[in-house]
Design an enzyme around this catalytic site. Structure first.
Site, PDB file in Angstrom:
ATOM      1  N   CYS A   7      13.715  10.507   0.249  1.00  0.00           N
ATOM      2  CA  CYS A   7      14.205   9.332  -0.887  1.00  0.00           C
ATOM      3  C   CYS A   7      14.850   9.895  -1.961  1.00  0.00           C
ATOM      4  O   CYS A   7      15.792  10.846  -1.310  1.00  0.00           O
ATOM      5  CB  CYS A   7      12.732   8.829  -1.528  1.00  0.00           C
ATOM      6  SG  CYS A   7      11.929  10.003  -2.437  1.00  0.00           S
ATOM      7  N   ASN A  10      13.129  12.823  -4.482  1.00  0.00           N
ATOM      8  CA  ASN A  10      11.948  13.491  -3.948  1.00  0.00           C
ATOM      9  C   ASN A  10      10.823  14.004  -4.941  1.00  0.00           C
ATOM     10  O   ASN A  10      10.158  15.137  -4.893  1.00  0.00           O
ATOM     11  CB  ASN A  10      12.668  14.894  -3.198  1.00  0.00           C
ATOM     12  CG  ASN A  10      11.542  15.654  -2.470  1.00  0.00           C
ATOM     13  OD1 ASN A  10      11.492  16.859  -2.160  1.00  0.00           O
ATOM     14  ND2 ASN A  10      10.658  14.912  -1.960  1.00  0.00           N
ATOM     15  N   CYS A  12       8.822  10.782  -6.154  1.00  0.00           N
ATOM     16  CA  CYS A  12       7.975   9.614  -6.131  1.00  0.00           C
ATOM     17  C   CYS A  12       7.389   9.330  -4.724  1.00  0.00           C
ATOM     18  O   CYS A  12       6.519   9.538  -4.305  1.00  0.00           O
ATOM     19  CB  CYS A  12       8.815   8.303  -6.904  1.00  0.00           C
ATOM     20  SG  CYS A  12       9.256   8.550  -8.527  1.00  0.00           S
ATOM     21  N   ARG A  13       8.499   8.611  -3.856  1.00  0.00           N
ATOM     22  CA  ARG A  13       8.125   8.125  -2.596  1.00  0.00           C
ATOM     23  C   ARG A  13       8.035   9.177  -1.629  1.00  0.00           C
ATOM     24  O   ARG A  13       6.914   8.988  -0.740  1.00  0.00           O
ATOM     25  CB  ARG A  13       9.030   7.068  -2.214  1.00  0.00           C
ATOM     26  CG  ARG A  13       9.305   5.930  -3.052  1.00  0.00           C
ATOM     27  CD  ARG A  13      10.443   5.029  -2.785  1.00  0.00           C
ATOM     28  NE  ARG A  13      11.510   5.925  -3.220  1.00  0.00           N
ATOM     29  CZ  ARG A  13      12.862   5.411  -3.282  1.00  0.00           C
ATOM     30  NH1 ARG A  13      13.182   4.106  -2.813  1.00  0.00           N
ATOM     31  NH2 ARG A  13      13.811   6.061  -3.558  1.00  0.00           N
ATOM     32  N   SER A  14       8.821  10.049  -1.238  1.00  0.00           N
ATOM     33  CA  SER A  14       8.552  10.852  -0.278  1.00  0.00           C
ATOM     34  C   SER A  14       7.775  11.851  -0.513  1.00  0.00           C
ATOM     35  O   SER A  14       7.238  12.334   0.616  1.00  0.00           O
ATOM     36  CB  SER A  14      10.119  11.627   0.071  1.00  0.00           C
ATOM     37  OG  SER A  14      10.780  12.420  -0.925  1.00  0.00           O
ATOM     38  N   ASP A 124      11.981   1.688  -5.091  1.00  0.00           N
ATOM     39  CA  ASP A 124      11.753   2.836  -5.901  1.00  0.00           C
ATOM     40  C   ASP A 124      10.763   2.754  -7.102  1.00  0.00           C
ATOM     41  O   ASP A 124      11.154   2.198  -8.249  1.00  0.00           O
ATOM     42  CB  ASP A 124      13.078   3.290  -6.539  1.00  0.00           C
ATOM     43  CG  ASP A 124      13.184   4.835  -7.088  1.00  0.00           C
ATOM     44  OD1 ASP A 124      12.203   5.191  -7.209  1.00  0.00           O
ATOM     45  OD2 ASP A 124      14.331   5.309  -7.003  1.00  0.00           O
TER      46      ASP A 124
HETATM   47  P1  4NP Z   1      12.076   8.628  -5.509  1.00  0.00           P
HETATM   48  O1  4NP Z   1      12.231   8.084  -7.281  1.00  0.00           O
HETATM   49  O2  4NP Z   1      13.359   8.781  -4.883  1.00  0.00           O
HETATM   50  O3  4NP Z   1      11.186   7.844  -5.186  1.00  0.00           O
HETATM   51  O4  4NP Z   1      11.665  10.055  -5.817  1.00  0.00           O
HETATM   52  C1  4NP Z   1      13.339   8.644  -7.946  1.00  0.00           C
HETATM   53  C2  4NP Z   1      13.356   9.846  -8.870  1.00  0.00           C
HETATM   54  C3  4NP Z   1      14.318  10.308  -9.644  1.00  0.00           C
HETATM   55  C4  4NP Z   1      15.244   9.620  -9.807  1.00  0.00           C
HETATM   56  C5  4NP Z   1      15.415   8.313  -9.073  1.00  0.00           C
HETATM   57  C6  4NP Z   1      14.568   7.974  -8.197  1.00  0.00           C
HETATM   58  N1  4NP Z   1      16.425   9.955 -10.685  1.00  0.00           N
HETATM   59  O5  4NP Z   1      17.188   9.253 -10.767  1.00  0.00           O
HETATM   60  O6  4NP Z   1      16.306  10.850 -11.173  1.00  0.00           O
END
Ligand code: 4NP
Length: 155
Positions: A7, A10, A12-14, A124
């Site tokens: 994702c 790294n 939240c989702r993955s 997200d």
């Molecule tokens: P993820 O979510 O891609 O599902 O881990 C996010 C976590 C952090 C950020 C964006 C999305 N960020 O912009 O820091």
């Protein structure tokens, strides 16, 4: 077989996908045959544990979070992973765009093995805060990947 969930951050989702799929694979007795990891297209969260929203979901479903630490995708991943599975269109485009010429990994979207949902993304939750929706979407997508990998291992 090596499977890498990707994702953006790294956190939240993955990592949620990694924890869920690790449990599913272990429950099938396939932990020695299918290795699971996760990474982010961004290095923004490098070294950080999963987001509190993901940690809450993992605790709810008794999935361990201790080994989950954010790391950015690297060039070696394109050779070591057999399957890179991306959560949304931006992740997929970024992973494909950065692929070295000698890439051997198959690069896929999360719902590629779920015909009814093919082409859909997992949004997200960093923006939506809908972490239960993320879990529910992964719970729909991951069994079809497990079925697919079991078929691959039998061939
Ligand atoms: P993820 O979510 O891609 O599902 O881990 C996010 C976590 C952090 C950020 C964006 C999305 N960020 O912009 O820091």
């Amino acid at each position: 077989m090596n499977v890498l969930f990707v994702c953006l951050g790294n956190i939240c989702r993955s990592p949620m996908a990694e924890a869920m799929f690790t449990k599913m694979v272990a429950d099938e007795g396939l932990a020695d045959l299918i290795k699971i990891d996760s990474a982010g297209t961004s290095d923004e969260e490098e070294g950080n544990p999963p987001h509190p929203g993901t940690r809450k979901i993992l605790a709810k479903y008794n999935l361990p979070a201790a080994n989950l630490v954010s790391r950015p995708l690297n060039n070696h991943d394109y050779l070591s992973a057999d399957y890179i599975i991306c959560m949304d269109d931006m992740n997929l485009a970024d992973v494909k765009r950065r692929a070295p010429v000698n890439t051997t990994a198959n690069i896929n979207a999360i719902f590629d093995m779920t015909p009814a949902k093919k082409g859909q993304a997992i949004p997200d939750p960093w923006y939506t805060h809908r972490f239960q929706d993320t879990y529910n979407s992964l719970a729909e997508a991951l069994p079809s990947w497990l079925t697919y990998f079991k078929q691959q291992l039998e061939n």
